[in-house]
Design a protein around this motif. Structure first.
Motif, mmCIF file in Angstrom:
data_model
loop_
_atom_site.group_PDB
_atom_site.id
_atom_site.type_symbol
_atom_site.label_atom_id
_atom_site.label_comp_id
_atom_site.label_asym_id
_atom_site.label_seq_id
_atom_site.Cartn_x
_atom_site.Cartn_y
_atom_site.Cartn_z
ATOM 1 N N ALA A 150 -0.967 -4.156 -19.604
ATOM 2 C CA ALA A 150 0.727 -4.181 -19.067
ATOM 3 C C ALA A 150 1.049 -3.031 -18.602
ATOM 4 C CB ALA A 150 0.953 -4.904 -20.789
ATOM 5 N N GLU A 151 0.886 -2.236 -19.002
ATOM 6 C CA GLU A 151 1.660 -0.914 -18.833
ATOM 7 C C GLU A 151 0.848 0.151 -17.741
ATOM 8 O OE1 GLU A 151 3.946 1.180 -21.621
ATOM 9 O OE2 GLU A 151 4.658 -1.051 -21.629
ATOM 10 N N GLY A 152 1.720 1.246 -17.205
ATOM 11 C CA GLY A 152 0.613 2.531 -16.994
ATOM 12 C C GLY A 152 -0.513 2.303 -15.580
ATOM 13 N N TRP A 153 -0.610 1.067 -15.062
ATOM 14 C CA TRP A 153 -1.689 1.109 -14.028
ATOM 15 C C TRP A 153 -0.720 0.774 -12.901
ATOM 16 C CZ3 TRP A 153 -6.903 1.270 -13.229
ATOM 17 C CH2 TRP A 153 -7.090 0.301 -11.796
ATOM 18 N N LEU A 154 -0.888 1.908 -11.657
ATOM 19 C CA LEU A 154 -0.398 2.141 -10.734
ATOM 20 C C LEU A 154 -1.204 1.641 -9.307
ATOM 21 C CD1 LEU A 154 0.993 5.556 -10.974
ATOM 22 C CD2 LEU A 154 2.619 3.137 -10.993
ATOM 23 N N ARG A 155 -0.646 1.149 -8.941
ATOM 24 C CA ARG A 155 -1.554 0.633 -7.121
ATOM 25 C C ARG A 155 -1.550 2.112 -6.723
ATOM 26 N NH1 ARG A 155 -0.945 -0.510 -2.568
ATOM 27 N NH2 ARG A 155 -2.301 -0.923 -1.152
ATOM 28 N N ILE A 156 -2.399 2.128 -6.091
ATOM 29 C CA ILE A 156 -2.524 3.263 -5.312
ATOM 30 C C ILE A 156 -3.037 2.935 -4.029
ATOM 31 C CG2 ILE A 156 -4.031 5.905 -4.867
ATOM 32 C CD1 ILE A 156 -2.602 5.646 -7.332
ATOM 33 N N PRO A 157 -1.932 3.200 -3.075
ATOM 34 C CA PRO A 157 -1.960 2.689 -1.297
ATOM 35 C C PRO A 157 -2.315 3.705 -0.774
ATOM 36 C CG PRO A 157 0.045 4.321 -2.148
ATOM 37 C CD PRO A 157 -0.495 3.532 -3.805
ATOM 38 N N LEU A 158 -2.920 3.137 0.538
ATOM 39 C CA LEU A 158 -3.889 4.321 1.077
ATOM 40 C C LEU A 158 -3.157 5.237 1.801
ATOM 41 C CD1 LEU A 158 -6.048 1.608 3.090
ATOM 42 C CD2 LEU A 158 -6.792 2.905 0.957
ATOM 43 N N PRO A 159 -3.536 6.855 1.903
ATOM 44 C CA PRO A 159 -2.279 7.312 2.710
ATOM 45 C C PRO A 159 -1.539 6.711 3.867
ATOM 46 C CG PRO A 159 -4.519 9.170 1.669
ATOM 47 C CD PRO A 159 -4.820 7.452 1.309
ATOM 48 N N PRO A 180 -2.464 20.914 4.125
ATOM 49 C CA PRO A 180 -2.681 20.913 5.142
ATOM 50 C C PRO A 180 -2.737 19.840 5.454
ATOM 51 C CG PRO A 180 -4.078 22.006 3.728
ATOM 52 C CD PRO A 180 -3.608 21.303 3.137
ATOM 53 N N VAL A 181 -2.379 19.423 6.964
ATOM 54 C CA VAL A 181 -2.744 17.943 7.685
ATOM 55 C C VAL A 181 -4.440 17.760 7.750
ATOM 56 C CG1 VAL A 181 -2.985 19.696 10.218
ATOM 57 C CG2 VAL A 181 -1.682 17.256 10.129
ATOM 58 N N SER A 182 -4.906 18.557 7.709
ATOM 59 C CA SER A 182 -6.337 18.331 7.985
ATOM 60 C C SER A 182 -6.881 17.306 6.724
ATOM 61 C CB SER A 182 -7.481 19.350 8.080
ATOM 62 O OG SER A 182 -7.126 20.636 6.565
ATOM 63 N N THR A 183 -6.221 17.749 5.187
ATOM 64 C CA THR A 183 -6.402 16.938 3.997
ATOM 65 C C THR A 183 -5.868 15.755 4.736
ATOM 66 O OG1 THR A 183 -5.571 18.938 3.153
ATOM 67 C CG2 THR A 183 -5.653 16.584 1.738
ATOM 68 N N ILE A 184 -5.065 14.967 5.535
ATOM 69 C CA ILE A 184 -4.064 14.185 5.766
ATOM 70 C C ILE A 184 -5.060 13.443 6.277
ATOM 71 C CG2 ILE A 184 -2.136 12.113 6.400
ATOM 72 C CD1 ILE A 184 -2.103 13.733 4.530
ATOM 73 N N SER A 187 -11.468 11.675 -0.093
ATOM 74 C CA SER A 187 -10.511 10.710 -1.350
ATOM 75 C C SER A 187 -9.400 11.765 -1.874
ATOM 76 C CB SER A 187 -11.128 10.197 -1.617
ATOM 77 O OG SER A 187 -12.037 8.599 -1.580
ATOM 78 N N PRO A 188 -8.243 10.943 -1.868
ATOM 79 C CA PRO A 188 -7.449 12.059 -2.480
ATOM 80 C C PRO A 188 -7.980 12.448 -4.036
ATOM 81 C CG PRO A 188 -6.329 10.136 -1.621
ATOM 82 C CD PRO A 188 -7.751 9.999 -1.435
ATOM 83 N N GLU A 189 -7.160 13.991 -4.635
ATOM 84 C CA GLU A 189 -7.827 13.702 -6.116
ATOM 85 C C GLU A 189 -6.815 12.930 -6.999
ATOM 86 O OE1 GLU A 189 -10.183 16.187 -7.662
ATOM 87 O OE2 GLU A 189 -11.157 16.269 -5.205
ATOM 88 N N PRO A 190 -6.832 13.489 -8.362
ATOM 89 C CA PRO A 190 -5.883 11.939 -9.080
ATOM 90 C C PRO A 190 -4.792 12.700 -9.322
ATOM 91 C CG PRO A 190 -8.048 12.732 -10.231
ATOM 92 C CD PRO A 190 -8.029 13.226 -8.747
ATOM 93 N N ALA A 191 -4.056 13.635 -8.350
ATOM 94 C CA ALA A 191 -2.671 14.097 -8.607
ATOM 95 C C ALA A 191 -2.150 13.486 -7.312
ATOM 96 C CB ALA A 191 -2.729 15.796 -8.967
#
Length: 124
Positions: free
Chosen positions: A43-52, A73-77, A86-90
């Motif tokens: 019911a709560e706590g779930w975030l839709r993770i958008p694409l960068p 770093p721009v290379s990460t983007i 893929s982005p790390e959890p944080a």
């Protein structure tokens, strides 16, 4: 990492057991989602993770500006947007927070593209 020709790369078959993926039950899929840190049925706590790329485009920022804003770093983007990594959890959480409230998130991050690399401020 090994070097290979384009023909060699195209000839490689992925190590995905398609039959196993197709045979996964809804319960197994939900269990895997929970193991990965989320529950889409909660019911709560779930975030839709958008694409960068979606987040950056919504902010109307270049890759360089976005990288400076979130202090990576721009290379990460580039790697995120091109599917190399893929982005790390944080980072996924940061992207979700920016997408949920862009104005507030940008204000807290120091503006559109401040690029400040100083020490983080301390919270009282």
């Amino acid at each position: 990492m090994t070097r290979m020709s384009l023909e060699e790369a195209l000839a490689r078959t992925p190590d995905i057991d398609r039959a196993k993926v197709e045979a996964a039950t809804d319960e197994e899929i939900l269990r895997h989602a929970r193991e990965d840190g989320g529950d889409p049925n909660a019911a709560e706590g779930w975030l839709r993770i958008p694409l960068p790329r979606e987040v950056r485009a919504a902010l109307n920022l270049t890759q360089e500006e976005f990288a400076a804003t979130i202090r990576v770093p721009v290379s990460t983007i580039r790697n995120w947007e091109q599917g190399r990594t893929s982005p790390e959890p944080a980072a996924r959480t940061l992207l979700a927070l920016i997408a949920a409230d862009p104005a507030h998130a940008l204000k807290l991050l120091g503006g559109r593209s401040s690029g400040r690399q100083g020490r983080p401020r301390r919270f009282a």
